[in-house]
Write a protein that holds these residues in place. Structure first.
Motif, mmCIF file in Angstrom:
data_model
loop_
_atom_site.group_PDB
_atom_site.id
_atom_site.type_symbol
_atom_site.label_atom_id
_atom_site.label_comp_id
_atom_site.label_asym_id
_atom_site.label_seq_id
_atom_site.Cartn_x
_atom_site.Cartn_y
_atom_site.Cartn_z
ATOM 1 N N GLU A 151 8.942 -1.469 -3.122
ATOM 2 C CA GLU A 151 8.413 -1.189 -4.459
ATOM 3 C C GLU A 151 6.894 -1.059 -4.419
ATOM 4 O OE1 GLU A 151 9.804 -4.289 -6.977
ATOM 5 O OE2 GLU A 151 11.877 -3.552 -7.048
ATOM 6 N N ALA A 152 6.240 -1.902 -3.602
ATOM 7 C CA ALA A 152 4.787 -1.813 -3.470
ATOM 8 C C ALA A 152 4.374 -0.466 -2.889
ATOM 9 C CB ALA A 152 4.277 -2.955 -2.578
ATOM 10 N N LEU A 185 1.982 5.010 -3.850
ATOM 11 C CA LEU A 185 2.030 6.463 -3.784
ATOM 12 C C LEU A 185 1.958 7.126 -5.158
ATOM 13 C CD1 LEU A 185 4.747 7.010 -1.024
ATOM 14 C CD2 LEU A 185 2.292 7.327 -0.805
ATOM 15 N N TYR A 186 2.584 6.516 -6.167
ATOM 16 C CA TYR A 186 2.736 7.191 -7.451
ATOM 17 C C TYR A 186 1.800 6.685 -8.556
ATOM 18 C CZ TYR A 186 7.032 9.300 -5.647
ATOM 19 O OH TYR A 186 7.937 10.020 -4.912
ATOM 20 N N LYS A 246 -3.432 4.873 1.296
ATOM 21 C CA LYS A 246 -2.733 5.871 0.496
ATOM 22 C C LYS A 246 -2.854 7.256 1.127
ATOM 23 C CE LYS A 246 -2.227 7.818 -4.107
ATOM 24 N NZ LYS A 246 -2.559 7.732 -5.540
ATOM 25 N N ALA A 247 -4.043 7.582 1.656
ATOM 26 C CA ALA A 247 -4.224 8.884 2.303
ATOM 27 C C ALA A 247 -3.273 9.038 3.490
ATOM 28 C CB ALA A 247 -5.678 9.043 2.751
ATOM 29 N N TRP A 248 -3.134 7.956 4.261
ATOM 30 C CA TRP A 248 -2.204 7.977 5.395
ATOM 31 C C TRP A 248 -0.765 8.153 4.918
ATOM 32 C CZ3 TRP A 248 1.628 4.283 6.559
ATOM 33 C CH2 TRP A 248 2.237 4.442 7.811
ATOM 34 N N GLY A 249 -0.414 7.458 3.842
ATOM 35 C CA GLY A 249 0.941 7.543 3.311
ATOM 36 C C GLY A 249 1.274 8.919 2.763
ATOM 37 N N LYS A 302 11.434 8.265 3.802
ATOM 38 C CA LYS A 302 11.069 7.649 5.080
ATOM 39 C C LYS A 302 9.631 7.154 5.047
ATOM 40 C CE LYS A 302 14.270 10.200 8.063
ATOM 41 N NZ LYS A 302 14.394 11.133 9.209
ATOM 42 N N ALA A 303 8.773 7.892 4.352
ATOM 43 C CA ALA A 303 7.375 7.485 4.262
ATOM 44 C C ALA A 303 7.232 6.145 3.543
ATOM 45 C CB ALA A 303 6.561 8.559 3.545
ATOM 46 N N LYS A 304 8.038 5.931 2.499
ATOM 47 C CA LYS A 304 7.968 4.664 1.768
ATOM 48 C C LYS A 304 8.328 3.487 2.676
ATOM 49 C CE LYS A 304 9.026 6.479 -2.839
ATOM 50 N NZ LYS A 304 10.012 6.479 -3.951
#
Length: 342
Positions: A281-282, A287-288, A297-300, A311-313
């Motif tokens: 959830e974090a 991301l959103y 966040k940039a990496w994500g 998969k990224a989450k």
């Protein structure tokens, strides 16, 4: 002569086996699953106990703390590891399991489990109870929505008091479903009140703990996630490196390698399910909903474009767990970083 003890614990009785350093059985028997009774039995039949082993289970934590108070050398063994060794025996019984556990602690072929402190167990109980109430509240809200939707009644998303108010306005005083919905709304109100009490307690505990406040500096990590991480991990020094935290929480892929075949599957999902859910959830919040730029966040976002959002989450959740561990150990706060000039 050194002695090694295996305890096969059940709710009512515990099978006990004592062996010497050569593996010879000195004593076998049963006793009530009571720390006082077990202490008396061990002081009589295993006064020179080097290690006393039992598997993880519902009563393991309580028994470990109680026996530690009288300074007995108890170790809690990973149940999966113990099962792998005990399953090779032809016959399964409490007596045989106790004998097998005694052999495991004698030869040292076992994986010891870190037992949480009593403080962490208490706070974990609050967090688990709160999570259950949140689930109950959500289930009631979904059920009520489903019931009134069949009558063509729709309303925007709402929770808590606002949800009950909107349902009451839609049904009025003479709707045919009023007698069905009213008891659900009454239960919903009570659940929300109790959840509110737990929420206040969680905020109070987080405010008093300096480590939890530093963990909350990570974007996407709120009070509940930070406190859950703090008291699920309990002792960060038990990990050799921060990267092993992801595997401990079941956020790393399973691997199957044999000969020329080497495949990576889905994440293992071992470890604490509640914390794993909160970390996911974090990652979603990061991301959103998080507007401020950060290197995390940039990496994500780059990762999501390459491998997909789902998969990224998972990868971001694992990354957050590593960052939280590092912040805890180093005594620092989250470093937001600086965007690279274009």
């Amino acid at each position: 002569m050194k002695q090694y003890v295996g305890l096969d614990v059940s709710q009512r009785e515990t099978a006990v086996c004592v062996v010497n350093e050569t593996g010879q059985v000195i004593f076998e028997g049963k006793a009530k699953s009571n720390p006082g009774v077990l202490t008396d039995l061990l002081s009589k039949h295993a006064p020179h106990a080097e290690r006393i082993g039992f598997e993880t289970g519902a009563m393991a934590s309580w028994l470990w703390h109680e026996l530690r108070r009288v300074e007995l050398p108890v170790v809690c063994i990973d149940a999966r590891h113990a099962h792998a060794a005990l399953s090779v025996r032809m016959n399964k019984s409490d007596q045989n399991d106790a004998r097998g556990l005694a052999e495991l602690v004698r030869v040292g072929w076992y994986r010891e489990v870190k037992v949480k402190s009593e403080e962490s167990q208490k706070i974990r109980a609050i967090l688990v109870a709160r999570s259950r109430l949140v689930s109950m509240r959500r289930d009631i809200e979904n059920q009520v929505r489903s019931l009134i939707k069949e009558c063509g009644l729709l309303f925007p998303r709402a929770i808590g008091q606002q949800f009950r108010n909107q349902v009451s306005e839609l049904l009025g005083v003479d709707h045919l479903l009023l007698s069905v919905i009213s008891p659900l709304l009454s239960i919903h109100e009570n659940v929300c009140q109790q959840q509110g009490k737990f929420d206040n307690e969680v905020r109070r505990l987080a405010k008093l703990d300096e480590t939890t406040r530093r963990l909350m500096t990570v974007p996407g990590v709120g009070v509940v996630t930070a406190l859950t991480f703090r008291h699920t991990i309990d002792d960060p020094s038990r990990f050799r490196s921060a990267s092993t935290v992801g595997a401990y929480l079941g956020l790393t892929p399973r691997r199957s390698q044999s000969g020329e075949t080497d495949t990576n599957g889905k994440i293992s999902r071992w470890g604490d399910r509640l914390l794993r859910t909160y970390l996911f959830e974090a990652a979603t919040v990061l991301l959103y909903r998080t507007k401020k730029w950060s290197s995390l966040k940039a990496w994500g976002m780059k990762l999501a474009k390459r491998i997909g959002m789902k998969k990224a989450k998972v990868a971001i959740a694992r990354k957050i767990a590593v960052i939280l561990h590092c912040i805890w150990v180093d005594g620092t706060s989250f470093d937001w970083g600086q965007p690279k000039p274009i």
